[in-house]
Scaffold this motif. Structure first.
Motif, short mmCIF file in Angstrom:
data_model
loop_
_atom_site.label_atom_id
_atom_site.label_comp_id
_atom_site.label_asym_id
_atom_site.label_seq_id
_atom_site.Cartn_x
_atom_site.Cartn_y
_atom_site.Cartn_z
N VAL A 129 0.95 -1.33 0.02
CA VAL A 129 -0.03 0.10 -0.01
C VAL A 129 0.78 1.26 0.05
CG1 VAL A 129 -1.74 1.31 1.27
CG2 VAL A 129 -1.97 -1.05 1.11
N LEU A 130 1.93 1.26 0.91
CA LEU A 130 2.75 2.57 0.86
C LEU A 130 3.38 2.64 -0.33
CD1 LEU A 130 3.99 4.76 2.90
CD2 LEU A 130 5.65 3.09 3.76
N LEU A 131 4.00 1.43 -0.89
CA LEU A 131 4.70 1.44 -2.28
C LEU A 131 3.64 2.12 -3.37
CD1 LEU A 131 6.87 -1.49 -3.68
CD2 LEU A 131 5.19 -0.16 -5.05
N ALA A 132 2.67 1.85 -3.39
CA ALA A 132 1.57 2.20 -4.25
C ALA A 132 1.50 3.88 -4.21
CB ALA A 132 0.20 1.57 -4.38
N ILE A 133 1.33 4.07 -2.96
CA ILE A 133 1.10 5.55 -2.67
C ILE A 133 2.18 6.30 -3.05
CG2 ILE A 133 0.67 7.43 -1.03
CD1 ILE A 133 -0.89 5.28 0.48
N GLN A 134 3.35 5.82 -2.79
CA GLN A 134 4.79 6.51 -2.94
C GLN A 134 4.78 6.64 -4.60
OE1 GLN A 134 5.31 8.27 0.07
NE2 GLN A 134 7.35 8.05 -0.59
N ALA A 135 4.61 5.58 -5.33
CA ALA A 135 4.67 5.73 -6.78
C ALA A 135 3.63 6.85 -7.29
CB ALA A 135 4.27 4.32 -7.24
N GLY A 136 2.53 6.60 -6.91
CA GLY A 136 1.63 7.83 -7.37
C GLY A 136 2.07 9.12 -7.04
N ASP A 137 2.55 9.37 -5.64
CA ASP A 137 3.25 10.54 -5.28
C ASP A 137 4.36 10.96 -6.31
OD1 ASP A 137 3.21 12.77 -3.86
OD2 ASP A 137 3.99 12.09 -1.94
N ALA A 138 5.44 10.15 -6.68
CA ALA A 138 6.28 10.29 -7.43
C ALA A 138 6.06 10.90 -8.75
CB ALA A 138 7.11 9.22 -7.33
N LEU A 139 5.06 10.06 -9.37
CA LEU A 139 4.40 10.51 -10.75
C LEU A 139 3.84 11.74 -10.69
CD1 LEU A 139 2.96 7.21 -11.95
CD2 LEU A 139 4.97 8.22 -12.96
N MET A 140 3.22 12.12 -9.58
CA MET A 140 2.41 13.49 -9.55
C MET A 140 3.33 14.56 -9.35
SD MET A 140 -1.09 13.44 -7.32
CE MET A 140 -0.54 12.61 -5.97
N THR A 141 4.59 14.32 -8.72
CA THR A 141 5.58 15.52 -8.47
C THR A 141 6.35 15.95 -9.95
OG1 THR A 141 7.22 13.95 -7.60
CG2 THR A 141 5.80 15.26 -6.36
N THR A 142 5.98 14.89 -10.91
CA THR A 142 6.88 14.95 -12.03
C THR A 142 6.30 16.19 -12.67
OG1 THR A 142 5.73 13.48 -13.27
CG2 THR A 142 7.97 12.77 -12.55
N ARG A 143 4.77 16.36 -12.88
CA ARG A 143 4.06 17.70 -13.16
C ARG A 143 3.01 17.73 -11.99
NH1 ARG A 143 2.73 17.49 -19.12
NH2 ARG A 143 3.03 19.67 -19.03
N PRO A 144 3.44 18.63 -11.03
CA PRO A 144 2.62 18.62 -9.79
C PRO A 144 1.30 19.41 -10.15
CG PRO A 144 4.73 19.67 -9.41
CD PRO A 144 4.84 19.25 -10.96
N PRO A 145 0.13 18.82 -9.65
CA PRO A 145 -1.03 19.39 -9.76
C PRO A 145 -1.13 20.59 -8.62
CG PRO A 145 -1.43 17.42 -8.53
CD PRO A 145 0.36 17.47 -8.98
N LYS A 146 -2.19 21.45 -8.70
CA LYS A 146 -2.27 22.68 -8.09
C LYS A 146 -2.19 22.44 -6.60
CE LYS A 146 -5.06 26.74 -7.24
NZ LYS A 146 -4.30 27.14 -6.62
N PHE A 147 -2.72 21.37 -6.06
CA PHE A 147 -2.61 21.28 -4.67
C PHE A 147 -1.05 20.92 -4.25
CE2 PHE A 147 -3.14 16.61 -5.63
CZ PHE A 147 -2.43 16.23 -4.49
#
Length: 122
Positions: A15-33
């Motif tokens: 679960v933590l791995l999946a969340i961290q992977a999603g977070d890493a992907l989001m930080t490549t092109r960060p959304p507004k939040f």
């Protein structure tokens, strides 16, 4: 109380791995939040790439740690430290909006829970 070198149960690590992977992907092109969060704590834009690298490294560490003793435990502990530092940055900047309460503290508690559940033996 003892520590286990391999995670058991494994599912909290996944679960933590999946969340961290999603977070890493989001930080490549960060959304507004995420942009609002990083600007709120005054994290220099020139250093945003470091966050992607650190989060990608945590994904690799969690994955490798499923088979290599001590790696997932060390990586999970490092994620806890990361979110402790993020908490300190939010408090210092007085950036105590919903992003702090939900994302930052939520991830601190989740990663701490994963550390205890998957590695501490009573």
């Amino acid at each position: 109380m003892t520590l286990s070198e391999l995670p058991s149960p494994v599912w909290p690590i996944l679960v933590l791995l999946a969340i961290q992977a999603g977070d890493a992907l989001m930080t490549t092109r960060p959304p507004k939040f995420i942009v609002d969060c990083l600007e709120g704590v005054r994290f220099p834009r020139d250093w945003w790439w470091v966050l992607t690298t650190v989060k990608a490294a945590s994904v690799a560490g969690l994955a490798v740690g499923l088979w290599v003793p001590g790696v997932a435990m060390t990586t999970t502990a490092a994620i806890v430290v990361y979110f402790l530092a993020a908490t300190a940055a939010h408090l210092r900047a007085k950036a105590l909006n919903s992003t702090f309460w939900i994302n930052c503290l939520g991830m601190l508690l989740l990663s701490l829970a994963v550390l205890v559940v998957s590695f501490v033996r009573w």
